[in-house]
Design an enzyme around this catalytic site. Structure first.
Site, PDB file in Angstrom:
ATOM      1  N   CYS A 165      -1.552   0.533 -42.309  1.00 26.41           N
ATOM      2  CA  CYS A 165      -0.224  -0.087 -42.394  1.00 26.41           C
ATOM      3  C   CYS A 165      -0.103  -0.981 -43.635  1.00 26.41           C
ATOM      4  O   CYS A 165       0.892  -0.900 -44.371  1.00 26.41           O
ATOM      5  CB  CYS A 165       0.101  -0.854 -41.126  1.00 26.41           C
ATOM      6  SG  CYS A 165      -1.238  -1.884 -40.508  1.00 26.41           S
TER       7      CYS A 165
HETATM    8  N1  LIG Z   1      -1.339  -1.011 -34.714  1.00 21.79           N
HETATM    9  C1  LIG Z   1      -0.958  -0.665 -35.928  1.00 21.79           C
HETATM   10  O1  LIG Z   1      -0.031  -1.243 -36.517  1.00 21.79           O
HETATM   11  C2  LIG Z   1      -1.668   0.451 -36.655  1.00 21.79           C
HETATM   12  C3  LIG Z   1      -1.188   0.792 -37.923  1.00 21.79           C
HETATM   13  C4  LIG Z   1      -1.825   1.817 -38.626  1.00 21.79           C
HETATM   14  C5  LIG Z   1      -2.907   2.452 -38.064  1.00 21.79           C
HETATM   15  N2  LIG Z   1      -3.364   2.084 -36.844  1.00 21.79           N
HETATM   16  C6  LIG Z   1      -4.559   2.770 -36.324  1.00 21.79           C
HETATM   17  O2  LIG Z   1      -4.226   3.497 -35.147  1.00 21.79           O
HETATM   18  C7  LIG Z   1      -5.361   3.517 -34.280  1.00 21.79           C
HETATM   19  C8  LIG Z   1      -4.935   2.978 -32.908  1.00 21.79           C
HETATM   20  O3  LIG Z   1      -4.513   1.627 -33.106  1.00 21.79           O
HETATM   21  P1  LIG Z   1      -3.693   0.812 -32.001  1.00 21.79           P
HETATM   22  O4  LIG Z   1      -3.150  -0.359 -32.705  1.00 21.79           O
HETATM   23  O5  LIG Z   1      -2.781   1.716 -31.260  1.00 21.79           O
HETATM   24  O6  LIG Z   1      -4.880   0.356 -31.025  1.00 21.79           O
HETATM   25  P2  LIG Z   1      -4.784   0.006 -29.477  1.00 21.79           P
HETATM   26  O7  LIG Z   1      -3.425  -0.495 -29.146  1.00 21.79           O
HETATM   27  O8  LIG Z   1      -5.958  -0.866 -29.195  1.00 21.79           O
HETATM   28  O9  LIG Z   1      -4.990   1.408 -28.749  1.00 21.79           O
HETATM   29  C9  LIG Z   1      -6.225   2.084 -28.795  1.00 21.79           C
HETATM   30  C10 LIG Z   1      -6.125   3.393 -28.021  1.00 21.79           C
HETATM   31  O10 LIG Z   1      -7.365   4.091 -28.155  1.00 21.79           O
HETATM   32  C11 LIG Z   1      -7.899   4.357 -26.841  1.00 21.79           C
HETATM   33  N3  LIG Z   1      -9.362   4.240 -26.929  1.00 21.79           N
HETATM   34  C12 LIG Z   1     -10.104   3.116 -26.969  1.00 21.79           C
HETATM   35  N4  LIG Z   1     -11.426   3.426 -27.066  1.00 21.79           N
HETATM   36  C13 LIG Z   1     -11.503   4.774 -27.070  1.00 21.79           C
HETATM   37  C14 LIG Z   1     -12.556   5.698 -27.142  1.00 21.79           C
HETATM   38  N5  LIG Z   1     -13.838   5.309 -27.232  1.00 21.79           N
HETATM   39  N6  LIG Z   1     -12.269   7.028 -27.131  1.00 21.79           N
HETATM   40  C15 LIG Z   1     -10.987   7.450 -27.026  1.00 21.79           C
HETATM   41  N7  LIG Z   1      -9.931   6.611 -26.971  1.00 21.79           N
HETATM   42  C16 LIG Z   1     -10.193   5.292 -26.996  1.00 21.79           C
HETATM   43  C17 LIG Z   1      -7.280   3.335 -25.944  1.00 21.79           C
HETATM   44  O11 LIG Z   1      -7.253   3.867 -24.639  1.00 21.79           O
HETATM   45  P3  LIG Z   1      -7.379   2.938 -23.310  1.00 21.79           P
HETATM   46  O12 LIG Z   1      -6.389   1.837 -23.464  1.00 21.79           O
HETATM   47  O13 LIG Z   1      -7.038   3.866 -22.200  1.00 21.79           O
HETATM   48  O14 LIG Z   1      -8.802   2.445 -23.250  1.00 21.79           O
HETATM   49  C18 LIG Z   1      -5.882   3.192 -26.541  1.00 21.79           C
HETATM   50  O15 LIG Z   1      -5.052   4.241 -26.092  1.00 21.79           O
HETATM   51  C19 LIG Z   1      -6.461   2.657 -34.946  1.00 21.79           C
HETATM   52  O16 LIG Z   1      -7.354   3.486 -35.627  1.00 21.79           O
HETATM   53  C20 LIG Z   1      -5.665   1.807 -35.916  1.00 21.79           C
HETATM   54  O17 LIG Z   1      -6.414   1.397 -37.029  1.00 21.79           O
HETATM   55  C21 LIG Z   1      -2.765   1.105 -36.117  1.00 21.79           C
END
Ligand SMILES: NC(=O)c1ccc[n+]([C@@H]2O[C@H](COP(=O)([O-])OP(=O)(O)OC[C@H]3O[C@@H](n4cnc5c(N)ncnc54)[C@H](OP(=O)(O)O)[C@@H]3O)[C@@H](O)[C@H]2O)c1
Length: 365
Positions: A165
């Site tokens: 992001c």
């Molecule tokens: N947030 C942002 O603004 C943003 C921007 C750009 C990129 N990203 C990227 O997008 C990805 C997700 O980010 P997020 O912000 O959505 O994080 P998040 O809200 O913490 O969500 C993480 C997700 O991954 C799942 N998860 C956790 N551990 C896992 C594992 N070992 N195997 C499979 N699934 C697993 C979780 O499932 P459960 O809840 O069921 O455990 C949850 O659905 C990251 O790589 C992040 O860097 C995020």
């Protein structure tokens, strides 16, 4: 003709992993409104077995859908698979999916071109490099005749790495100046403010309301933030020479949004009406873009302008006293900064209209 060609009007199925998280939830929000996509498997990890409505109550039409475990078997059989997993988790899943499945990774695993840079910041084996999902990114210095945009590299792609992001906001802000050869590569200073959703949904003390409300704080100070090599990669490619950045992120008391302020020294070659020369470079970069907007002179980006939309808004000024350009950009970190960029890239890869399922209208106040 390929089975996913738009003209054939097949129903395109998409699976979304990480569906309980912020990025996966935003992908689902956009896909639910996409005219060509049917949402298939919805997967996550610890929340497998729950109904989506328990974790993403704003996605009402999908509330009764069951979340299943993220496994290659559950993700198989879809035309498109979105991975919104913690970094390090996507390579193994992706490797088990067929080559003709379009896999779009919102995580960091496949963004960097340099394995050493990956190891330095992530301390694990590099999983390889996929086409970078930032269609508007300028690819090289205009004068070298290599300029073009990343969009061309996404057509027909079957693996796409969605940018971070912060890098989305920074690369859109600065690449026009570097591609035009107007900026010095060794004195780039960037400060970005992000809403707390940028850190994901898991519970962390520094993200508690009582810590964040009414307060701002820096983190990852001193060149340690993992998005630094990604910014340098895109800026160096655009400049045709190595670019070094000093990047400081800050946490702001809002749920969504990134406001970036980036400054760089202007090269002596931009002599004459420097402000006009600078503005012309940014105008020519984004005049034809539907989601990247150079604001009219005097109007400055604000995160509220872009909340919930796939837009990036940009403004610049020439600080004659300091000899620097100041560029400000605002995006919604979950939309243009993640899920919107992912859906836009999917549309290009599949030959769909680039803006399908994406919104140019923000939510205000
Ligand atoms: N947030 C942002 O603004 C943003 C921007 C750009 C990129 N990203 C990227 O997008 C990805 C997700 O980010 P997020 O912000 O959505 O994080 P998040 O809200 O913490 O969500 C993480 C997700 O991954 C799942 N998860 C956790 N551990 C896992 C594992 N070992 N195997 C499979 N699934 C697993 C979780 O499932 P459960 O809840 O069921 O455990 C949850 O659905 C990251 O790589 C992040 O860097 C995020």
């Amino acid at each position: 003709m390929h089975k996913l060609a738009y003209s054939e009007r097949v129903t395109i199925t998409a699976a979304v992993s990480g569906a309980s998280g912020y990025a996966g939830g935003e992908v689902l929000r956009l896909l639910a409104n996409h005219p060509e996509i049917e949402i298939g498997a919805i997967t996550a990890h610890s929340s497998a077995g729950s109904r989506l409505g328990e974790l993403q109550p704003h996605l009402l039409p999908l509330a009764d859908r069951e979340i299943v475990e993220t496994t290659p078997e559950n993700l198989a059989g879809h035309d498109v698979v979105f991975l919104a997993l913690p970094h390090g988790a996507s390579a193994e899943v992706a490797a088990a999916l067929p080559e003709d499945t379009l896999v779009i990774d919102a995580g960091a695993d496949h963004r960097l071109e340099d394995p050493e840079a990956w190891f330095r910041f992530y301390r694990s084996e590099h999983a390889g490099t996929w086409p970078y999902g930032l269609p508007e990114l300028l690819l090289g210095p205009a004068e070298a005749g290599t300029a073009g945009k990343q969009r061309e590299k996404l057509r027909g792609a079957r693996r796409i790495a969605v940018p971070g992001c912060y890098p989305t906001s920074v690369l859109l802000a600065l690449t026009p100046g570097f591609a035009a050869g107007l900026l010095e590569p060794d004195d780039v200073v960037i400060v970005s403010a992000s809403g707390t959703s940028g850190a994901g949904k898991s519970v962390k003390p520094n993200l508690l309301g009582s810590e964040v409300m009414g307060s701002m704080s820096p983190y990852g100070v001193g060149g340690g933030h993992r998005h630094t090599p990604e910014m340098e990669q895109g800026l160096s490619n655009a400049a045709g020479e190595p670019v070094t950045v000093s990047f400081t992120p800050t946490l702001a008391p809002m749920s969504r949004g990134i406001l970036t302020t980036a400054t760089a020294r202007v090269k002596p070659r931009a002599a004459g009406d420097v402000a006009a020369t600078l503005r012309a470079a940014w105008e020519s970069a984004y005049d034809d873009e539907q989601f990247v907007h150079l604001l009219r002179p005097g109007q400055w980006p604000a995160t509220q302008m872009v909340a919930g939309s796939n837009n990036a808004v940009i403004q610049l000024a020439y600080d004659e006293h300091a000899g620097r350009v100041i560029v400000s950009s605002a995006i919604d970190n979950l939309t243009k900064g993640t899920a919107g960029g992912a859906v836009q890239s999917m549309n290009i890869a599949l030959g769909l209209p680039e803006g399908a399922g994406l919104n140019q209208l923000g939510v205000a106040p």
